[in-house]
Scaffold this active site. Sequence first.
Site, PDB file in Angstrom:
ATOM      1  N   SER A 134       0.851  -1.189   0.000  1.00 31.41           N
ATOM      2  CA  SER A 134       0.000   0.000   0.000  1.00 31.41           C
ATOM      3  C   SER A 134       0.881   1.232   0.000  1.00 31.41           C
ATOM      4  O   SER A 134       2.038   1.186   0.453  1.00 31.41           O
ATOM      5  CB  SER A 134      -0.884   0.000   1.257  1.00 31.41           C
ATOM      6  OG  SER A 134      -1.564   1.238   1.406  1.00 31.41           O
ATOM      7  N   TYR A 147      -1.300  -0.344  10.721  1.00 30.42           N
ATOM      8  CA  TYR A 147      -1.439  -0.723   9.319  1.00 30.42           C
ATOM      9  C   TYR A 147      -0.213  -0.290   8.520  1.00 30.42           C
ATOM     10  O   TYR A 147       0.327  -1.075   7.715  1.00 30.42           O
ATOM     11  CB  TYR A 147      -2.706  -0.098   8.733  1.00 30.42           C
ATOM     12  CG  TYR A 147      -2.941  -0.451   7.291  1.00 30.42           C
ATOM     13  CD1 TYR A 147      -3.294  -1.746   6.925  1.00 30.42           C
ATOM     14  CD2 TYR A 147      -2.816   0.503   6.283  1.00 30.42           C
ATOM     15  CE1 TYR A 147      -3.513  -2.089   5.598  1.00 30.42           C
ATOM     16  CE2 TYR A 147      -3.031   0.172   4.960  1.00 30.42           C
ATOM     17  CZ  TYR A 147      -3.384  -1.121   4.621  1.00 30.42           C
ATOM     18  OH  TYR A 147      -3.588  -1.451   3.305  1.00 30.42           O
TER      19      TYR A 147
END
Length: 231
Positions: A134, A147
Amino acid sequence: MDLSGKVAIVTGVSKGIGRATAELLLERGATVAGWSRSAPTGLAHERFHFVACDVSREESVQQALAATQQAVGPEVHVLINNAGLGIMGAVDGFAADDWCTMFDTNVHGTFYCARAVLPKMKRQQLGHILNVASLAGTVGSENMAGYCATKFAVRGFSEALFKEVRQFGIKVTCLNPGSVETSFNGKTPGATPTLGKLQAEDVAAVIVHTLEAPFHVLISELDMRPLQPGK
């Protein structure tokens, strides 16, 4: 790689990027083993095989690989490490269990799956592992520390791994998508696509394009973001 006749494992296949990638791989002629905890609704194809798997558990990954090879044969040419989850919140109020859950899925799952297929890929002298990270793994953001940490880890793992296995004809790519319109955050994607976000099909197209690069070309890392995110 010519994907026709190749065997691809796609994790997190039940929805979003994983499902879109599986569908496009099938269009390209690949045989797809879809690993996830739940089966994708309505995805029926003679070359698609659903295998129940929780990538956060090492024994589940080993069982899924055995089931895959029983269904489609011993060869594995492609692994798409797509399964992942995100739990957001401030660090000082973040539950340790949630932190561990993210690392177990996003990082340990990526490791378990890659380690499982590497021996066969080395014997073949051919393979491609694509890890979906990501843009959150390239820059930290508030209330996303856990995250972000997992995706930074996936990027580091990917870079180290490609240097380790390229001599065996195995490619490793890390893909860093930006905002994607999926149910990742527990929301149902809208019937009308949001122009300010990437679509799962967009990410799938980039994944397949990367897999289809000539053998001598290694695309080690890709950032992917919406052109006009404000729209």
